[in-house]
Design a protein around this motif. Structure first.
Motif, short mmCIF file in Angstrom:
data_model
loop_
_atom_site.label_atom_id
_atom_site.label_comp_id
_atom_site.label_asym_id
_atom_site.label_seq_id
_atom_site.Cartn_x
_atom_site.Cartn_y
_atom_site.Cartn_z
N LEU A 176 20.42 56.91 -2.32
CA LEU A 176 20.64 56.00 -3.43
C LEU A 176 21.85 56.44 -4.25
N GLY A 177 21.95 57.73 -4.53
CA GLY A 177 23.10 58.26 -5.28
C GLY A 177 24.41 58.03 -4.55
N ARG A 178 24.42 58.26 -3.23
CA ARG A 178 25.64 58.02 -2.44
C ARG A 178 26.03 56.55 -2.44
N PHE A 179 25.04 55.66 -2.34
CA PHE A 179 25.29 54.22 -2.37
C PHE A 179 25.94 53.83 -3.70
N LEU A 180 25.37 54.29 -4.80
CA LEU A 180 25.91 53.97 -6.11
C LEU A 180 27.33 54.50 -6.28
N GLU A 181 27.57 55.71 -5.83
CA GLU A 181 28.90 56.31 -5.92
C GLU A 181 29.90 55.54 -5.06
N TYR A 182 29.51 55.17 -3.84
CA TYR A 182 30.38 54.41 -2.95
C TYR A 182 30.77 53.07 -3.59
N CYS A 183 29.80 52.39 -4.15
CA CYS A 183 30.08 51.10 -4.79
C CYS A 183 30.96 51.27 -6.02
N ARG A 184 30.73 52.32 -6.78
CA ARG A 184 31.56 52.57 -7.95
C ARG A 184 33.00 52.86 -7.54
N GLU A 185 33.18 53.74 -6.56
CA GLU A 185 34.53 54.11 -6.11
C GLU A 185 35.29 52.93 -5.53
N ASN A 186 34.58 52.00 -4.89
CA ASN A 186 35.21 50.85 -4.25
C ASN A 186 35.11 49.58 -5.09
N GLN A 187 34.67 49.72 -6.33
CA GLN A 187 34.54 48.63 -7.28
C GLN A 187 33.79 47.44 -6.68
N GLN A 189 14.21 34.72 1.72
CA GLN A 189 14.61 33.43 1.15
C GLN A 189 16.10 33.14 1.26
N ASN A 190 16.95 34.18 1.31
CA ASN A 190 18.38 33.98 1.18
C ASN A 190 19.21 34.40 2.39
N VAL A 191 18.58 34.95 3.40
CA VAL A 191 19.32 35.39 4.58
C VAL A 191 18.76 34.65 5.80
N ASP A 192 19.64 33.95 6.50
CA ASP A 192 19.24 33.29 7.74
C ASP A 192 19.50 34.29 8.87
N PHE A 193 18.45 34.89 9.36
CA PHE A 193 18.59 35.98 10.33
C PHE A 193 19.15 35.51 11.66
N GLU A 194 19.15 34.21 11.91
CA GLU A 194 19.70 33.69 13.17
C GLU A 194 21.20 33.48 13.10
N THR A 195 21.75 33.18 11.90
CA THR A 195 23.17 32.87 11.81
C THR A 195 23.96 33.84 10.92
N ASP A 196 23.32 34.44 9.94
CA ASP A 196 24.02 35.34 9.01
C ASP A 196 24.20 36.73 9.61
N GLU A 197 25.27 37.36 9.20
CA GLU A 197 25.47 38.77 9.55
C GLU A 197 24.40 39.55 8.79
N PRO A 198 23.69 40.46 9.47
CA PRO A 198 22.59 41.17 8.79
C PRO A 198 23.12 42.18 7.75
N TYR A 199 22.27 42.48 6.81
CA TYR A 199 22.56 43.57 5.87
C TYR A 199 22.23 44.88 6.60
N THR A 200 23.08 45.86 6.45
CA THR A 200 22.82 47.13 7.11
C THR A 200 22.46 48.17 6.04
N ASP A 201 21.58 49.08 6.45
CA ASP A 201 21.18 50.17 5.55
C ASP A 201 22.34 51.11 5.34
N PHE A 202 22.57 51.47 4.09
CA PHE A 202 23.61 52.43 3.76
C PHE A 202 23.13 53.82 4.14
N VAL A 203 23.97 54.56 4.83
CA VAL A 203 23.61 55.94 5.23
C VAL A 203 24.65 56.93 4.78
#
Length: 75
Positions: free
Chosen positions: A37-48, A61-75
């Motif tokens: 979580l800390g790395r994710f927050l720092e990455y987003c801050r650094e990249n605005q 409700q908001n992601v169509d798994f058949e057509t949308d690019e999936p969200y990937t877990d930040f590692v």
């Protein structure tokens, strides 16, 4: 049973589990992986990058798994 919350960035389509609110008699908020979580927050801050907090239900409700690019877990 609990409810998970995620931080997401829609532009890069990345997500990170933020916390879990446990149900039952007493509400308990728990952060599973504080380091990631800390790395994710720092990455987003650094990249605005804009961050939103969403529930598991938001993905259903908001992601169509058949057509949308999936969200990937930040590692």
């Amino acid at each position: 049973m609990g409810q998970y919350a995620y931080l997401i960035n829609k532009e890069k389509r990345i997500c990170c589990e933020s916390h879990k609110i446990s149900g039952g008699g007493e509400s308990l908020t728990r952060i599973e992986d504080g380091e990631t979580l800390g790395r994710f927050l720092e990455y987003c801050r650094e990249n605005q990058l804009q961050i939103e907090c969403v529930s598991e239900h938001w993905f259903e409700q908001n992601v169509d798994f058949e057509t949308d690019e999936p969200y990937t877990d930040f590692v």
